[in-house]
Design an enzyme around this catalytic site. Structure first.
Site, PDB file in Angstrom:
ATOM      1  N   SER A 466       0.837  -1.202   0.000  1.00 35.59           N
ATOM      2  CA  SER A 466       0.000   0.000   0.000  1.00 35.59           C
ATOM      3  C   SER A 466       0.875   1.256   0.000  1.00 35.59           C
ATOM      4  CB  SER A 466      -0.963  -0.042   1.180  1.00 35.59           C
ATOM      5  OG  SER A 466      -1.982   0.915   1.039  1.00 35.59           O
ATOM      6  N   ASP A 577      -5.522  -3.208  -3.118  1.00 35.27           N
ATOM      7  CA  ASP A 577      -4.512  -2.855  -2.127  1.00 35.27           C
ATOM      8  C   ASP A 577      -3.840  -4.082  -1.498  1.00 35.27           C
ATOM      9  OD1 ASP A 577      -3.584  -2.038   0.719  1.00 35.27           O
ATOM     10  OD2 ASP A 577      -3.959  -0.133  -0.297  1.00 35.27           O
TER      11      ASP A 577
END
Length: 727
Positions: A466, A577
């Site tokens: 991320s 993500d």
């Protein structure tokens, strides 16, 4: 043995010793060998304040011949036992005799190797078992039998009855558990002992991946020792049970570095050797050094089976036993030395120009073909030398696929740090920094890198999930300081391009454009530092690891917060993500044999949104807007709920990593008050990260100072050994 006395005795100088008289001390230079004509010589080694007796040599024994032939220092102290008569034989005389008597030389040196190996095993066992165990260590070493296992052959097989344990003296073994798990074992390690003591079948197959010399201790011999030394034997059992089997455990290695092109062997080997020598006990061997060491011009280039090859093989064995790393430097031009180096290597690093073409490309192809012909899977890297002030690397993935190497590493000629990084990684002493996701809190990672630099702690691989992937990619690109801050600010400038929330809250065009502007022309292999990141494959419900391919695609996928940003197409799959399944991706480096230290940085908040007041199971969006207008914060925002939901599932994975001790240093940064969507506060959040991490990193650096294998500026550097004095 009588023939040995008859032939060798006249070549030396006769010397008489009284009972207990000192012949030589452990650690002294050795330039001569001793043939015992009458009486006896006792060998002993010092271990702390204790002395371990490791052997007694009677009439007909040749003592000290390995040191005399190979060079270096005595491994044991020799004293007479009773009145003793010796023939003292000079190094040059002995070497000439051995070269002219290959059969006798092979027998004599095999006996000497067993004796010196037994001495080293006794010393290593005494060190591992602790004070008071010297007598047991010596007894174990005396009861061991010795085996030689050629590369590719099996020491024992899974499922066999275990009747012995094995101490690895030199070479390299692989344990194959049959379920995909393997582990490499090297010099100084004990294998097969647990199942032998428990009388269980072998849990794995042990195979020599490089020629092995092992000391074998049968269970029956160990049980005999238990009756005479029960307390000391308990220590050995504890040592066996606690011995780790880890891909990241530090082990001796034989590293071949091959110069492609005009660079000389010394020009390449010496700086790389010095970098390795600052980490551990290491020795550099080149053809010229070997010739000087053995006092025989051209001996480094003799073929297998030729006169002098026995002495060369003995040298390889002895320097491996005495060092953590043996660095073998060679030219890529065809030679007996290159063949020997490639056969002996645990890992190969070829170094060429940044864009190898023409003759250099043909040379690399030929060396790679030689490695394939060996039938061993030897990790092979390619180091690309870039000119001073090179702005970036290009088309590295094409180079990697063209030559079939496992990894490509960049060496800028004006950056000594690149060569030092290659050295650390090649010998398994690299440091990986793992960065978590956490929204805008990820800007704190910038401050962590500032602190790492100030503390003199190296960074050899960077890994992220991320937001951590954004910072990791920027660091891998070579950015630091103000440049790093500027680039990250640009990445998140005007990020919040809201849209009708049919797929996501944000359109994602702005951040995609920013990421592409920074890394659009880069493949992951083009970055100066080794980089990887993780995303989540929404289609196949698994983590997707990015070690190759376009940087912009990997980073954009890793930051695709579900509900906030649109997913990223990946073939026919969709990626979101990386923090959904693995927000602190230690898994990317936990089994990496080039890594010995993992620093994990976690900026994800420990607690998520809370309920300041009971608002019930139903919520009106209009009421939430009204509360915001009045400045009230009674309801969590949609973005905070979505972002926190991403990391909830991976928190258990993180806790498992920590429970297993996979992170050598875990930085759980206190960033209270920093919002997950505070994307305009790059610099203040980076400063918060620095302030939170710096005291912990300072303490870590001080604790690691002087520890073997830790590349910290505050540590005491080791020195690359000269092979002529390393023994």
């Amino acid at each position: 043995m009588g023939d040995l006395i008859t032939e060798l005795a006249p070549l030396g100088i006769t010397r008489m010793l009284d009972d207990g008289e000192l012949l030589c001390l452990q650690g002294e230079p050795g330039r001569e060998a001793y043939l015992v004509l009458d009486g006896a010589i006792a060998a002993s080694i010092e271990h702390g304040d204790s002395v371990i007796t490791v052997g007694k040599h009677t009439a007909g024994s040749l003592v000290g011949e390995v040191t005399a032939v190979v060079g270096g220092t005595r491994i044991a102290t020799l004293r007479s036992r009773g009145r003793t008569t010796l023939s003292v034989i000079d190094q040059a005389v002995l070497s000439e005799w051995l070269d002219s008597h290959p059969v006798e030389a092979a027998s004599a040196l095999a006996t000497a190797r067993e004796r010196t190996d037994r001495t080293r095993v006794a010393a290593q066992l005494a060190a591992q078992l602790g004070p008071g165990s010297e007598e047991l260590a010596g007894a174990i070493a005396q009861r061991m039998s010795w085996r030689s296992v050629p590369a590719g052959e099996v020491l024992y097989r899974k499922g066999e009855s275990a009747t012995a344990a094995f101490f690895l003296v030199s070479g390299r073994a692989q344990l194959d558990f049959g379920d995909g798990r393997t582990s490499l074992m090297g010099s100084g390690e004990l294998i097969g002992a647990v199942e032998a003591l428990e009388e269980e079948p072998r849990p794995a197959t042990a195979m020599a991946v490089r020629h092995l010399t092992v000391g074998q201790l049968n269970v029956s011999d160990f049980l005999d020792l238990v009756t005479t030394e029960p307390l000391a034997a308990v220590r050995l059992v504890r040592r066996v049970i606690s011995a780790p089997v880890s891909a990241r455990a530090g082990r001796s290695r034989s590293l071949a570095v091959v110069a492609v092109g005009d660079m000389s062997v010394e020009q390449l080997g010496l700086p790389l050797g010095e970098a390795i020598g600052s980490l551990c006990d290491a020795v550099l061997l080149t053809p010229d050094r070997v010739d000087r060491l053995l006092g025989s011009p051209g001996i480094a280039q003799v073929s297998v089976g030729a006169s002098g090859e026995i002495r060369l093989a003995e040298l390889f064995h002895q320097v491996e036993v005495d060092n953590d790393v043996v660095l073998l430097a060679a030219s890529a031009e065809p030679s007996e030395w290159l063949d020997r180096v490639l056969r002996h290597a645990d890992q190969v690093v070829l170094v060429s120009a940044a864009h190898p073409i023409g003759e250099q490309a043909k040379t690399i192809d030929r060396v790679m073909a030689q490695l394939r012909q060996q039938g061993r899977q030897v990790p092979t890297w390619l180091g690309l030398q870039h000119p001073p002030r090179a702005p970036r690397a290009r088309k590295t993935s094409d180079v990697a696929s063209r030559f079939g190497v496992d990894e490509v590493h960049h060496l800028r000629s004006d950056s000594s740090g690149d060569l030092a990084r290659l050295a650390r990684l090649a010998v398994g002493r690299g440091t990986a920094v793992v960065l978590s996701g956490g929204g805008a809190r990820g800007f704190a990672h910038i401050g962590v890198f500032q602190s790492l630099a100030e503390c003199g702690l190296s960074v050899d691989r960077v890994v992220g999930a991320s937001m951590g992937s954004v910072i990791a990619a920027a660091v891998a690109q070579g950015l630091d300081g103000t440049d790093l801050l500027d680039v990250v600010e640009r990445q998140f400038e005007g990020l919040l391009d809201y849209t009708v929330p049919m797929v996501s809250l944000l359109k994602g065009e702005k951040i995609s454009d920013n990421i592409r502007a920074q890394w659009g022309s880069y493949d992951i292999e083009d970055l100066w530092l080794p980089f990887s990141c993780v995303s989540t494959n929404l289609t196949q419900s698994r983590s997707e690891i990015h070690r190759h391919g376009p940087v912009h695609q990997a980073v954009r996928a890793s930051v695709a917060l579900p509900g906030i940003l649109p997913p990223v197409p990946f073939g026919r799959d969709l990626l979101i993500d990386g923090g959904v399944l693995d927000n602190l991706p230690i898994s990317l480096v936990q089994d990496d044999p080039s890594i010995s230290t993992i620093i994990a940085v976690d900026v994800s908040p420990t607690r998520g949104p809370s309920a300041p007041s009971a608002f019930g199971p139903a919520v009106s969006g209009w009421s939430a807007v009204a509360d915001r207008v009045r400045g009230k914060r009674t309801l969590p925002t949609l973005a905070s709920v979505l972002m926190r939901s991403v990391s909830v599932g991976s928190a258990r994975v993180r806790d498992q990593y920590l429970a297993e001790g996979l992170a050598d240093l875990y930085l759980d940064l206190d960033l209270g008050g920093v919002g997950l969507l505070d994307f305009t506060d790059v610099r203040p959040i980076a400063q918060r990260g620095y302030e939170a991490a710096h005291p912990q990193l300072q303490a870590w650096a001080l604790d690691q100072a002087g520890q073997p294998g830790t590349p910290s500026s505050s540590g005491t550097p080791k020195v690359l050994r000269n092979p002529e004095t390393s023994r």
